[in-house]
Each structure stands twice: as C-alpha cells, then as structure tokens.
Design an enzyme around this catalytic site. Sequence first.
Site, PDB file in Angstrom:
ATOM      1  N   LYS A   1       0.842  -1.215   0.000  1.00  0.00           N
ATOM      2  CA  LYS A   1       0.000   0.000   0.000  1.00  0.00           C
ATOM      3  C   LYS A   1       0.876   1.263   0.000  1.00  0.00           C
ATOM      4  CE  LYS A   1      -1.637   1.731   4.034  1.00  0.00           C
ATOM      5  NZ  LYS A   1      -1.309   3.158   4.165  1.00  0.00           N
ATOM      6  N   ASN A   2       1.906   1.276   0.847  1.00  0.00           N
ATOM      7  CA  ASN A   2       2.688   2.500   0.992  1.00  0.00           C
ATOM      8  C   ASN A   2       3.640   2.764  -0.179  1.00  0.00           C
ATOM      9  OD1 ASN A   2       1.375   3.056   3.328  1.00  0.00           O
ATOM     10  ND2 ASN A   2       3.121   2.695   4.697  1.00  0.00           N
TER      11      ASN A   2
ATOM     12  N   CYS B   1      -5.059  13.162  13.630  1.00  0.00           N
ATOM     13  CA  CYS B   1      -5.424  11.770  13.389  1.00  0.00           C
ATOM     14  C   CYS B   1      -5.183  10.998  14.660  1.00  0.00           C
ATOM     15  CB  CYS B   1      -4.699  11.196  12.187  1.00  0.00           C
ATOM     16  SG  CYS B   1      -3.192  10.348  12.534  1.00  0.00           S
TER      17      CYS B   1
ATOM     18  N   ARG C   1       0.915  14.549  13.602  1.00  0.00           N
ATOM     19  CA  ARG C   1       1.373  14.335  12.219  1.00  0.00           C
ATOM     20  C   ARG C   1       1.383  15.595  11.345  1.00  0.00           C
ATOM     21  NH1 ARG C   1      -0.684   8.487  10.161  1.00  0.00           N
ATOM     22  NH2 ARG C   1       1.078   8.741   8.784  1.00  0.00           N
TER      23      ARG C   1
ATOM     24  N   ASP D   1       4.813   0.696  12.060  1.00  0.00           N
ATOM     25  CA  ASP D   1       3.609   0.045  11.538  1.00  0.00           C
ATOM     26  C   ASP D   1       3.482  -1.412  11.982  1.00  0.00           C
ATOM     27  OD1 ASP D   1       2.848   2.371  10.358  1.00  0.00           O
ATOM     28  OD2 ASP D   1       3.322   1.793   8.303  1.00  0.00           O
TER      29      ASP D   1
ATOM     30  N   ARG E   1      -8.544  -0.148   5.303  1.00  0.00           N
ATOM     31  CA  ARG E   1      -7.752   0.899   4.646  1.00  0.00           C
ATOM     32  C   ARG E   1      -6.447   0.321   4.096  1.00  0.00           C
ATOM     33  NH1 ARG E   1      -5.802   4.906   8.259  1.00  0.00           N
ATOM     34  NH2 ARG E   1      -4.469   5.124   6.447  1.00  0.00           N
TER      35      ARG E   1
HETATM   36  C1  UD1 Z   1       4.466   7.013   6.436  1.00  0.00           C
HETATM   37  C2  UD1 Z   1       3.617   5.780   6.202  1.00  0.00           C
HETATM   38  C3  UD1 Z   1       3.042   5.270   7.522  1.00  0.00           C
HETATM   39  C4  UD1 Z   1       4.163   5.060   8.535  1.00  0.00           C
HETATM   40  C5  UD1 Z   1       5.048   6.308   8.647  1.00  0.00           C
HETATM   41  C6  UD1 Z   1       6.269   6.097   9.523  1.00  0.00           C
HETATM   42  C7  UD1 Z   1       2.769   6.105   3.961  1.00  0.00           C
HETATM   43  C8  UD1 Z   1       1.606   6.403   3.086  1.00  0.00           C
HETATM   44  N1  UD1 Z   1       2.553   6.129   5.275  1.00  0.00           N
HETATM   45  O1  UD1 Z   1       3.606   8.027   6.971  1.00  0.00           O
HETATM   46  O2  UD1 Z   1       2.380   4.030   7.267  1.00  0.00           O
HETATM   47  O3  UD1 Z   1       3.592   4.803   9.802  1.00  0.00           O
HETATM   48  O4  UD1 Z   1       5.510   6.703   7.345  1.00  0.00           O
HETATM   49  O5  UD1 Z   1       7.017   5.021   9.059  1.00  0.00           O
HETATM   50  O6  UD1 Z   1       3.843   5.810   3.488  1.00  0.00           O
HETATM   51  N2  UD1 Z   1       6.821  14.782  10.737  1.00  0.00           N
HETATM   52  C9  UD1 Z   1       7.002  16.115  11.002  1.00  0.00           C
HETATM   53  N3  UD1 Z   1       6.852  17.004   9.974  1.00  0.00           N
HETATM   54  C10 UD1 Z   1       6.545  16.606   8.705  1.00  0.00           C
HETATM   55  C11 UD1 Z   1       6.345  15.231   8.446  1.00  0.00           C
HETATM   56  C12 UD1 Z   1       6.512  14.344   9.485  1.00  0.00           C
HETATM   57  O7  UD1 Z   1       7.277  16.512  12.123  1.00  0.00           O
HETATM   58  O8  UD1 Z   1       6.415  17.465   7.820  1.00  0.00           O
HETATM   59  C13 UD1 Z   1       6.961  13.783  11.826  1.00  0.00           C
HETATM   60  C14 UD1 Z   1       5.629  13.100  12.127  1.00  0.00           C
HETATM   61  O9  UD1 Z   1       4.841  13.828  13.021  1.00  0.00           O
HETATM   62  C15 UD1 Z   1       6.080  11.787  12.732  1.00  0.00           C
HETATM   63  C16 UD1 Z   1       7.378  11.492  11.967  1.00  0.00           C
HETATM   64  O10 UD1 Z   1       7.777  12.730  11.399  1.00  0.00           O
HETATM   65  O11 UD1 Z   1       6.366  11.942  14.092  1.00  0.00           O
HETATM   66  C17 UD1 Z   1       7.246  10.435  10.886  1.00  0.00           C
HETATM   67  O12 UD1 Z   1       6.237  10.788   9.982  1.00  0.00           O
HETATM   68  P1  UD1 Z   1       6.316  10.461   8.425  1.00  0.00           P
HETATM   69  O13 UD1 Z   1       7.529   9.680   8.115  1.00  0.00           O
HETATM   70  O14 UD1 Z   1       6.090  11.730   7.689  1.00  0.00           O
HETATM   71  O15 UD1 Z   1       5.040   9.547   8.249  1.00  0.00           O
HETATM   72  P2  UD1 Z   1       4.089   9.546   6.990  1.00  0.00           P
HETATM   73  O16 UD1 Z   1       4.903   9.831   5.776  1.00  0.00           O
HETATM   74  O17 UD1 Z   1       2.876  10.360   7.263  1.00  0.00           O
END
Ligand code: UD1
Length: 419
Positions: A22-23, A116, A121, A304, A396
């Site tokens: 999915k990711n 969420c 996030r 995850d 999902r």
């Molecule tokens: C992706 C995955 C999700 C997985 C996560 C962490 C997809 C579609 N989803 O989510 O399944 O759980 O990686 O492996 O691939 N953060 C910030 N600022 C930002 C972005 C992130 O502070 O602009 C922080 C977030 O709050 C969190 C951490 O970084 O604490 C990791 O988030 P991130 O790697 O961005 O997760 P996703 O990409 O949303």
Amino acid sequence: MDQIRIIGGSPLHGVVEVGGAKNAALPILAASLLGGGECIIDHVPQVRDVITMTKLLALLGVEVQAEGERVMLEASNVQSIEAPYDLVKTMRASILALGPLLTRLGEAKVSLPGGCAIGTRPVNLHLKGLAMMGAEVRVEHGYIHAKASRLKGARIDLDFPTVTGTENLIMAACLAKGTTSLHHVAREPEIADLCAFLVKRGAKISGAGTDTITIEGVSELQGAKHWVMPDRVEAGTFVMAGAITGGDLTVKGCVTDHLGNLFTKIQEMGVKLAEHAEGVRVRRTAPLQAVEVKTLPYPGFPTDLQAQMMALMSVAEGTSVMTETIFEGRFLHVPELQRMGASIEVDGPHAVVKGISALTGAPVMASDLRASAGLVLAGLAAEGETTISRVYHLDRGYERLEEKLGAVGGQIQRIREVA
Ligand code: UD1
C-alpha cells in the site's frame, strides 16, 4: 459497520501470500500526475486507501481504469489543482498530490490533513522543502496553497526523515529546473520503489534507498509500466501471526531484507525462521520470550508493526518493553489488549508488558489501521471469541485479511452489517 469475529487458539499452517505494498502503491499512483503517457501499475493492493487515491486522481483529471490488481492511468488532461478536504480527511496520504501538482501545473491546493488518531502528524517539512525550491506556500482556510511558475533545484536537509515528505520532494524535483539534493531523507524501500518507477518514466534520480538522493530535473516524463513491491507490513503481520499462534506458516513473497529488524526480534523471542525460494517459513514450538523493541525510521523496527508486536509481547514469558519513537499517542491498542487480559503499563513513549499465559477473547474496538492488525493477532491467540468493531480501519490497508488468515487455519470471519 462490519465486524471481524475470531475464535482463538488455532495454529496457522500452510502458505499465505503477500500482496502489493500500500505505501508504495500510493506514491506511485500519485506520481501519475507528473505527466501524460500511459502508466500501467501492477500488483496494486485492493485496499480502501488505494481506492481513495484513485478517486482523488480521477477528480484531478487523471483517466483511471482499475482491473483487479492492475491500475492504468493517463494524466494528459490534468487541470484541477485542488485536493479537497472530504477526501484528504479520510486519507492523510492525499498530501502526496501536493508535490506532483505543484511541479506539473505551477499551483496546488491541498487540504491540510488535520489531526489523526495516532498523533498530530504535521506536514511542515513537506512545505519547508517546497519553499526552498522556490514555491510560495501559504496555509489558509484549512488548505495548503502553493505556487511556483517552475520549481528550482535546491539543497534540502530534512530535520527528520519523513517518508511521504521525502516522496513529495522527490516528485516535485523531477520536473524542477536544475539539480535537487535531498539529505537526511527516509530510506524506506517504498521510496526506492517510487524512484524506480520515476526513472522508468524518464526521471534522473540517484541515491534512492540511501539518505541522500539527487534529482536532476527534466522537462517532461513519459508513461511506464511498473510492478509494486510486496507489502513488508503485511508480510511482517503474517510472520507474527504464525509466531503468536505457534503454527508452521510460510509467508510467500516476504522480502527478508525489508524486515531485518523484525526478524532479529522474532528470533530472540524463540521463533524459528527459515528462508525458502517460496518465502519465509515461521515455526514456533516453545513459549515466546520477552524482548525490548524500539520503533525507528527504516531500517529500524517499523512503527507500523508496533501494535502487532505488542500482541506477541502480551503472551511472551517475562517482561517486555516497547518504545515508540515515531508517533506520539500510538498506543491506542493498549486499552483494547487490556480488555483481553494483557498486563501493560504505558509511561510516555514506553509500554511495559508483563507476559501472561493466555489472552482471553473479548469485544474490542479498532482505533487505527495497524492497531486493528494487533487486535487480530491477539484474537487469533486468545482463548474464546473476540469481535473487533470499526474494521474499516483495517480495510484501509489490509487486503482480504480475514480470507487470507482463514485459508491457513485461522477461525476468523467478517460479519457484514446488514444494510
Ligand atoms: C508514512 C507511512 C506510515 C508510517 C510512517 C512512519 C505512507 C503512506 N505512510 O507516513 O504508514 O507509519 O511513514 O514510518 O507511506 N513529521 C514532522 N513534519 C513533517 C512530516 C513528518 O514533524 O512534515 C513527523 C511526524 O509527526 C512523525 C514522523 O515525522 O512523528 C514520521 O512521519 P512520516 O515519516 O512523515 O510519516 P508519513 O509519511 O505520514
């Protein structure tokens, strides 16, 4: 709403097959926005988030046709720049439309995802990176509004290796003027899979899969065909399902290299793993043993798989400790596991789990995607009946989970809500 009913206690035996990731599928589908030419994507999992992404792409003007695990996309006529709240609120990964729309059309309006269940996030790092490439980014009326007649290559050092943030910046850089170098980026295999697809489309990318990625911008991309990598989270969930039930299960399509950290921990718990041409064979004959696990960005232990691992810890001999470092608040499964008898104490990012001899089945509620999978594993191992409500969370990201586990001996079924 559908429910999942499980009668626990049956060891899983046989072969279970992993579907497409999915990711990886989500950013690859979003990358169709980067230009015209037919994109044929195979091994796409039929899960709710993928359907949401195809709906979003269709709304933006992409011609989308789905036939089983194949999705065909043609994005010559993309004109809309807006990803609306109604879709974004159901799937945070809609943010993946931001980079491609901005770099292709010079403007993008994407609803802010909002809160969420598993934490705040934010998407500040996505926005900071795009601003460094010359975009004017404003957040107003609940929307991110970004503009740039043409993005310019830049050096960007991420404060944290965000996964979708890295993917958004890579896609944006593909059509930017000049070279972009991204440092301290996420190294998840799904990013390398996205890059492999982009390279087939004509993008110039080096360093995919490492923490420094360089992208030389090109003026346009063409169509391409791609097979999505296997889902390592689904694979890891199956491995743990075999382990918690004390079965003899082969997980077909499981890529060992993607799950190194999980495998180390599972073996430390007393589970036997063997690699075969077909996949990974999981066997357990002795009781599970306690372990200490900390979630980390790849190649560390994946957040995850944290909830699923806590189900195992609940019935392991001794005291285990789980430390969650990626998402604050990702312990929503704990009160539900406690309803099944688990002994867990949460202290900030740490959960101390005192193993008990057996969980007992109970009605429980799913709170997010991976928490639901943790409850399924707990139910498979528990004495008696467990019913899980709010399984739309599970739908999902897991494809026919109850069918796949049922086919290898799990007593698990979906109870459909009568309309
Ligand atoms: C992706 C995955 C999700 C997985 C996560 C962490 C997809 C579609 N989803 O989510 O399944 O759980 O990686 O492996 O691939 N953060 C910030 N600022 C930002 C972005 C992130 O502070 O602009 C922080 C977030 O709050 C969190 C951490 O970084 O604490 C990791 O988030 P991130 O790697 O961005 O997760 P996703 O990409 O949303």
